[in-house]
Write an enzyme that holds these catalytic residues in place. Structure first.
Site, PDB file in Angstrom:
ATOM      1  N   GLU A   1     -11.996  -5.981  -1.011  1.00  0.00           N
ATOM      2  CA  GLU A   1     -13.165  -6.466  -0.272  1.00  0.00           C
ATOM      3  C   GLU A   1     -14.480  -6.201  -1.020  1.00  0.00           C
ATOM      4  O   GLU A   1     -15.444  -5.676  -0.450  1.00  0.00           O
ATOM      5  CB  GLU A   1     -13.199  -5.838   1.130  1.00  0.00           C
ATOM      6  CG  GLU A   1     -12.033  -6.295   2.002  1.00  0.00           C
ATOM      7  CD  GLU A   1     -12.118  -5.806   3.439  1.00  0.00           C
ATOM      8  OE1 GLU A   1     -13.029  -5.003   3.761  1.00  0.00           O
ATOM      9  OE2 GLU A   1     -11.261  -6.209   4.252  1.00  0.00           O
TER      10      GLU A   1
ATOM     11  N   GLU B   1      -4.481  -8.638   4.419  1.00  0.00           N
ATOM     12  CA  GLU B   1      -4.867  -7.908   5.628  1.00  0.00           C
ATOM     13  C   GLU B   1      -4.978  -8.913   6.759  1.00  0.00           C
ATOM     14  O   GLU B   1      -5.801  -9.825   6.699  1.00  0.00           O
ATOM     15  CB  GLU B   1      -6.198  -7.164   5.464  1.00  0.00           C
ATOM     16  CG  GLU B   1      -6.130  -5.927   4.588  1.00  0.00           C
ATOM     17  CD  GLU B   1      -7.401  -5.092   4.657  1.00  0.00           C
ATOM     18  OE1 GLU B   1      -8.025  -5.040   5.745  1.00  0.00           O
ATOM     19  OE2 GLU B   1      -7.763  -4.498   3.626  1.00  0.00           O
TER      20      GLU B   1
END
Length: 500
Positions: free
Chosen positions: A173, A292
């Protein structure tokens, strides 16, 4: 009663299911590692501290790959802190989750655990506070047999054979301002390209995942993917997607329609990948790692009350209800519908932290979301047939949503067909027909249903079987036509097998 039709043709194939689409995730966060998979001294753990009750449930799912060690955690992690003699390992502040990390469980313990539960490792490298040099060192430690500093260090730590980890995440991320060392797309893309190039110099047989956007709703979404792939296209094999959903407004119809948004997210990222491919005149295809995904919202408020700099807090411990299991089922169906491009996916996470498995000191139990995850992993191997669903629809904040989500999988080796289906109607059963004239010699051997009258029903340690599937669904396959009536708000697994 609502009615829907499903159309399939055994020659119209989406693609083969890569088993890694049923992957999961263990981060150094909350009680995922400590008190989750690892708890020395607990009677339920073996001599290495690995919880055997948890391992049994993980083997029941058949989890093929597990992402580690993060997550936000990895962007400040020094992997060297978690190897070697435990008495010499430092305790460190983890800025990602504002806790103290003891480093008593690290890379080698994780690899021992993967063998215990029958899974493979998907390892992430720190491209937040570290970079190319660190990535070069960890892959040397893991994948080189002997004869170099880091490979010999692994041998010295008691692991003669290399770990041979083949799937690596290039950070986590990195578009997010919450991330330690977060970067612009240009900065990250350049770093990912150079890190990947150097890692392949150490081991040319690895696969690499570049960070995509942290969610569909990031302001930089799409531009981020394009820029990162512009820089790193030749070095990476996958780009990641992350997305969580929650019923914050207690609006079940909109919540169950979240799979429509997930579908749009996947289609959008595929389009970006293919645009960059054309722009570069490349023959190489970038696939997707949805590494995710889950429902996450129940624990948001309680986590705001957590004290900082403690060890192993009860953090992100969502207690899932029945409607969460329905959405998880629809999300799994969505992933399978794109199995030609989504090759890897990780339910985040596996134990205690937004997880299908929960533990206490005295045992482990299955949350509601355990069942659709387990069903698809066990029965969803083979090839996905293009499943055209003609269903009534309803309006949602994500766009028009079908009341029926469904996908059909053929396993030629086992001579089976499996239909996964979710009826999202809150008040009506649904009559479903699917013409299977090319499979006349097949018959229904099982129709499992996950249903509860209370959408908010949960499983707890005291009542672990409150929401469980039962095997008395009404699916029938006669004269080449599958017919069934799906209960309102239900997850269904209809298994068919060839007669001999």
């Amino acid at each position: 009663m609502k009615k829907a039709n499903i159309c399939v043709d055994r020659e119209f194939i989406v693609g083969d299911v890569d088993q890694r689409i049923y992957g999961s995730f263990i981060e150094h966060l909350g009680r995922a590692v400590y008190e989750g998979i690892y708890q020395p001294g607990n009677p339920l753990a073996d001599e290495r501290g690995l919880r055997q009750d948890v391992a049994k449930l993980i083997r029941e799912i058949g989890v093929p790959i597990v992402r580690y060690p993060g997550g936000n955690f990895v962007s400040g992690y020094h992997w060297e802190d978690g190897v070697g003699p435990k008495a010499e390992r430092p305790q460190k502040l983890d800025l990602a989750w504002s806790v103290v990390e003891t480093n008593q469980f690290g890379l080698n313990e994780f690899m021992d655990w993967t063998k215990e539960v029958g899974t493979e490792a998907m390892m992430a490298v720190n491209l937040g506070t570290r970079g190319v040099e660190d990535a070069k060192n960890i892959i040397e430690y893991c994948n080189i047999k002997e004869g170099s500093y880091y490979s010999d260090l692994r041998v010295q730590h008691g692991y003669k054979d290399p770990h041979n980890i083949k799937l690596w995440c290039l950070g986590n991320e990195m578009d997010g301002p919450w991330q330690m060392g977060h970067k612009t797309a240009k900065e990250y893309g350049r770093l990912a390209a150079e890190t990947g190039r150097i890692m392949r110099m150490v081991d040319s047989n690895i696969e690499l995942v570049a960070c995509g956007s942290s969610s569909l709703y990031m302001d930089t979404f799409a531009q981020w993917e394009e820029t990162v792939l512009d820089e790193a296209y030749d070095q990476v094999d996958y780009i990641s997607l992350h997305q969580y959903y929650g019923n914050h407004d207690n609006d079940t119809k909109n919540f169950l329609a979240s799979s429509v948004a997930m579908d749009e997210f996947i289609r959008s990222v595929v389009s970006i990948c293919d645009y960059v491919k054309v722009k570069k005149r490349s023959h190489k295809q970038i696939n997707l790692s949805f590494d995710e995904w889950n429902v996450w919202y129940h624990s948001n408020e309680q986590d705001k009350q957590l004290e900082k700099w403690v060890k192993v807090p009860h953090q992100l411990e969502d207690i899932y209800n029945f409607e969460d299991a329905l959405l998880v089922g629809s999300m799994l169906i969505t992933l399978l519908k794109y199995c030609d491009r989504v090759k890897i996916a990780c339910l985040a996470q596996l134990v205690n932290v937004i997880a299908p498995i929960m533990t206490s000191d005295s045992g482990a139990w299955k949350q509601t979301i355990f069942y659709p995850y387990m069903h698809t992993s066990v029965f969803g191997r083979g090839k996905v047939l293009h499943t055209l669903v003609k269903s009534p629809i309803y309006e949602s904040k994500h766009g028009d949503a079908p009341y029926l989500d469904a996908v059909l999988i053929e396993n030629e080796e086992e001579e089976t067909l499996t239909l996964f289906a979710v009826n999202k109607s809150l008040d009506e059963p649904m009559e479903v027909k699917c013409e299977l004239r090319q499979f006349k010699e097949y018959s229904v051997v099982e129709h499992q249903v996950l249903y509860h009258e209370d959408l908010k029903a949960e499983n707890t340690q005291a009542h672990p079987n409150n929401v469980v599937p039962y095997g008395n669904g009404n699916g029938k396959l006669e004269n080449g036509v599958l017919e069934t009536v799906l209960s309102k708000t239900s997850w269904n697994v209809i298994r068919m097998k060839k007669r001999h």
